[in-house]
Motif scaffolding. Structure first.
Motif, PDB file in Angstrom:
ATOM      1  N   MET A   1       0.843  -1.189   0.000  1.00 28.94           N
ATOM      2  CA  MET A   1       0.000   0.000   0.000  1.00 28.94           C
ATOM      3  C   MET A   1       0.888   1.252   0.000  1.00 28.94           C
ATOM      4  N   GLY A   2       0.577   2.189  -0.871  1.00 31.67           N
ATOM      5  CA  GLY A   2       1.383   3.392  -1.004  1.00 31.67           C
ATOM      6  C   GLY A   2       2.553   3.234  -1.956  1.00 31.67           C
ATOM      7  N   GLY A   3       2.714   2.027  -2.529  1.00 31.00           N
ATOM      8  CA  GLY A   3       3.801   1.778  -3.470  1.00 31.00           C
ATOM      9  C   GLY A   3       3.643   2.584  -4.752  1.00 31.00           C
ATOM     10  N   ALA A   4       4.758   2.843  -5.411  1.00 27.91           N
ATOM     11  CA  ALA A   4       4.779   3.730  -6.573  1.00 27.91           C
ATOM     12  C   ALA A   4       4.876   2.975  -7.896  1.00 27.91           C
ATOM     13  N   VAL A   5       4.247   3.542  -8.909  1.00 21.58           N
ATOM     14  CA  VAL A   5       4.383   3.069 -10.289  1.00 21.58           C
ATOM     15  C   VAL A   5       4.755   4.256 -11.157  1.00 21.58           C
ATOM     16  N   LEU A   6       5.796   4.083 -11.964  1.00 15.32           N
ATOM     17  CA  LEU A   6       6.164   5.109 -12.946  1.00 15.32           C
ATOM     18  C   LEU A   6       6.225   4.458 -14.310  1.00 15.32           C
ATOM     19  N   ILE A   7       5.371   4.932 -15.213  1.00 19.95           N
ATOM     20  CA  ILE A   7       5.407   4.454 -16.592  1.00 19.95           C
ATOM     21  C   ILE A   7       5.444   5.659 -17.525  1.00 19.95           C
ATOM     22  N   ASP A   8       5.891   5.419 -18.734  1.00 19.72           N
ATOM     23  CA  ASP A   8       5.748   6.441 -19.777  1.00 19.72           C
ATOM     24  C   ASP A   8       5.346   5.753 -21.069  1.00 19.72           C
ATOM     25  N   PHE A   9       4.887   6.540 -22.011  1.00 15.79           N
ATOM     26  CA  PHE A   9       4.559   5.986 -23.321  1.00 15.79           C
ATOM     27  C   PHE A   9       4.639   7.088 -24.366  1.00 15.79           C
ATOM     28  N   SER A  10       4.940   6.680 -25.572  1.00 14.60           N
ATOM     29  CA  SER A  10       4.903   7.625 -26.680  1.00 14.60           C
ATOM     30  C   SER A  10       3.462   8.029 -26.908  1.00 14.60           C
ATOM     31  N   SER A  11       3.247   9.313 -27.045  1.00 18.52           N
ATOM     32  CA  SER A  11       1.897   9.862 -27.092  1.00 18.52           C
ATOM     33  C   SER A  11       1.165   9.520 -28.387  1.00 18.52           C
ATOM     34  N   GLU A  12      -0.141   9.705 -28.341  1.00 16.54           N
ATOM     35  CA  GLU A  12      -0.966   9.546 -29.538  1.00 16.54           C
ATOM     36  C   GLU A  12      -0.484  10.503 -30.628  1.00 16.54           C
ATOM     37  N   TYR A  13      -0.134  11.714 -30.244  1.00 19.90           N
ATOM     38  CA  TYR A  13       0.368  12.698 -31.206  1.00 19.90           C
ATOM     39  C   TYR A  13       1.626  12.178 -31.911  1.00 19.90           C
ATOM     40  N   LYS A  14       2.573  11.650 -31.148  1.00 18.11           N
ATOM     41  CA  LYS A  14       3.827  11.176 -31.733  1.00 18.11           C
ATOM     42  C   LYS A  14       3.592  10.014 -32.699  1.00 18.11           C
ATOM     43  N   LEU A  15       2.805   9.035 -32.262  1.00 20.31           N
ATOM     44  CA  LEU A  15       2.629   7.838 -33.087  1.00 20.31           C
ATOM     45  C   LEU A  15       1.781   8.080 -34.319  1.00 20.31           C
ATOM     46  N   THR A  16       0.847   9.022 -34.245  1.00 18.25           N
ATOM     47  CA  THR A  16      -0.034   9.259 -35.388  1.00 18.25           C
ATOM     48  C   THR A  16       0.430  10.412 -36.274  1.00 18.25           C
ATOM     49  N   LYS A  17       0.984  11.463 -35.678  1.00 12.37           N
ATOM     50  CA  LYS A  17       1.359  12.657 -36.442  1.00 12.37           C
ATOM     51  C   LYS A  17       2.836  12.696 -36.840  1.00 12.37           C
ATOM     52  N   ILE A  18       3.709  12.125 -36.017  1.00 12.80           N
ATOM     53  CA  ILE A  18       5.142  12.177 -36.297  1.00 12.80           C
ATOM     54  C   ILE A  18       5.614  10.903 -37.005  1.00 12.80           C
ATOM     55  N   LEU A  19       5.327   9.754 -36.413  1.00 12.15           N
ATOM     56  CA  LEU A  19       5.728   8.491 -37.031  1.00 12.15           C
ATOM     57  C   LEU A  19       4.710   8.078 -38.091  1.00 12.15           C
ATOM     58  N   GLY A  20       3.466   7.797 -37.658  1.00 10.68           N
ATOM     59  CA  GLY A  20       2.411   7.476 -38.615  1.00 10.68           C
ATOM     60  C   GLY A  20       2.857   6.501 -39.683  1.00 10.68           C
ATOM     61  N   ASN A  21       2.761   6.930 -40.933  1.00  9.00           N
ATOM     62  CA  ASN A  21       3.227   6.118 -42.060  1.00  9.00           C
ATOM     63  C   ASN A  21       4.509   6.688 -42.668  1.00  9.00           C
ATOM     64  N   GLU A  22       5.244   7.462 -41.866  1.00  9.13           N
ATOM     65  CA  GLU A  22       6.457   8.114 -42.349  1.00  9.13           C
ATOM     66  C   GLU A  22       7.700   7.258 -42.089  1.00  9.13           C
ATOM     67  N   PRO A  23       8.668   7.265 -42.990  1.00 13.67           N
ATOM     68  CA  PRO A  23       9.916   6.536 -42.766  1.00 13.67           C
ATOM     69  C   PRO A  23      10.892   7.348 -41.913  1.00 13.67           C
ATOM     70  N   CYS A  24      11.817   6.640 -41.263  1.00 12.78           N
ATOM     71  CA  CYS A  24      12.900   7.274 -40.506  1.00 12.78           C
ATOM     72  C   CYS A  24      14.226   6.702 -41.001  1.00 12.78           C
ATOM     73  N   PHE A  25      15.271   7.512 -40.920  1.00 16.38           N
ATOM     74  CA  PHE A  25      16.574   7.076 -41.397  1.00 16.38           C
ATOM     75  C   PHE A  25      17.664   7.468 -40.401  1.00 16.38           C
ATOM     76  N   PHE A  26      18.690   6.645 -40.327  1.00 15.42           N
ATOM     77  CA  PHE A  26      19.877   6.971 -39.528  1.00 15.42           C
ATOM     78  C   PHE A  26      21.086   6.455 -40.285  1.00 15.42           C
ATOM     79  N   ASP A  27      22.104   7.295 -40.411  1.00 14.55           N
ATOM     80  CA  ASP A  27      23.283   6.914 -41.191  1.00 14.55           C
ATOM     81  C   ASP A  27      24.537   7.223 -40.396  1.00 14.55           C
ATOM     82  N   ASP A  28      25.305   6.181 -40.104  1.00 14.71           N
ATOM     83  CA  ASP A  28      26.554   6.329 -39.363  1.00 14.71           C
ATOM     84  C   ASP A  28      27.525   5.266 -39.886  1.00 14.71           C
ATOM     85  N   GLU A  29      28.778   5.453 -39.638  1.00 14.36           N
ATOM     86  CA  GLU A  29      29.764   4.516 -40.170  1.00 14.36           C
ATOM     87  C   GLU A  29      29.589   3.118 -39.599  1.00 14.36           C
TER      88      GLU A  29
END
Length: 244
Positions: free
Chosen positions: A129-157
């Motif tokens: 009783m009184g124990g803590a929970v901390l969670i996070d999640f990527s928001s609806e805005y991020k998953l639908t407006k930023i990622l959605g159906n868009e590609p991502c790229f990263f280029d390094d040696e």
């Protein structure tokens, strides 16, 4: 196509270099300490153990739990005496009288919306009783407006990737193609892995917490910033107030 994080495990901490994991870790520790000062806990979806090690360093007796064996192998390589277990967080029920549970960096996005309340009820049963929970999640805005159906790229040696997203309803399928440098031969190998995340509405998370016997202590954006409509990450700090 390999399972999520099977390829990424070897490069996870390298690829998250720009996330300021030190500041993120301290944020998690400070939020937990604002509710409970000591005790034992579990870090679910612990990955390579970044947050787990930070909690351990603050004096908490913490166990790291992750479904992916490759990620856990990286966590174990630090040889810091922390216990790590390979298990699906939805099936973790064997702990009791815990002071805290953490599940950060999109862990809850891998849980279906229909499973949210059941998972949080399981958390309730494992916490004192009184124990803590901390969670996070990527928001609806991020998953639908930023990622959605868009590609991502990263280029390094050392490692490059092409990240393709496909959003259908509340389900986001991510297919990542990596090009990894073999330092001995100087050649690159190609490997692929697949992730499936789910869009969660903030109001549904709130409702699931309340129904599972928790009181929400804080609802905020990344690292404690003020929550806005276009925030990419949403954090919930809650404490157990009822038995379930």
């Amino acid at each position: 196509m390999e399972k999520a994080y099977s390829v990424m495990a070897d490069y996870y901490e390298y690829l998250t270099y720009d996330c300021d994991t030190e500041k993120w870790s301290q944020y998690v520790c400070n939020r937990i300490k604002s509710v409970v000062k000591s005790g034992s806990g579990i870090d679910l979806g612990c990955g390579t153990g970044i947050i787990t090690r930070a909690l351990h360093g603050k004096g908490f007796d913490v166990t790291g739990i992750d479904l992916n064996g490759e990620m856990l192998s990286k966590a174990l390589s630090f040889n810091d005496g922390i216990l790590y277990l390979q298990k699906d967080l939805r099936k973790v029920t064997e702990f009791n009288d815990l002071s805290f549970i953490t599940a950060v960096n999109d862990v809850f996005n891998y849980i279906k919306p229909t499973e949210l309340e059941k998972v949080l009820v399981n958390f309730n049963k494992m916490l004192k009783m009184g124990g803590a929970v901390l969670i996070d999640f990527s928001s609806e805005y991020k998953l639908t407006k930023i990622l959605g159906n868009e590609p991502c790229f990263f280029d390094d040696e050392e490692v490059s990737y092409i990240w393709l997203n496909k959003l259908k309803g509340d389900k986001l399928t991510m297919e990542i193609t990596y090009f990894l440098l073999d330092k001995k031969s100087g050649l690159y190998c190609r490997r692929e892995e697949k992730h499936i995340q789910y869009v969660h509405k903030t109001v549904d998370i709130e409702k699931a917490f309340i129904n599972a016997g928790f009181e929400i202590v804080k609802k905020e954006s990344h690292l404690g910033k003020k929550l806005k409509e276009d925030s990419h990450r949403i954090n919930f700090l809650a404490k157990k107030i009822k038995e379930k």
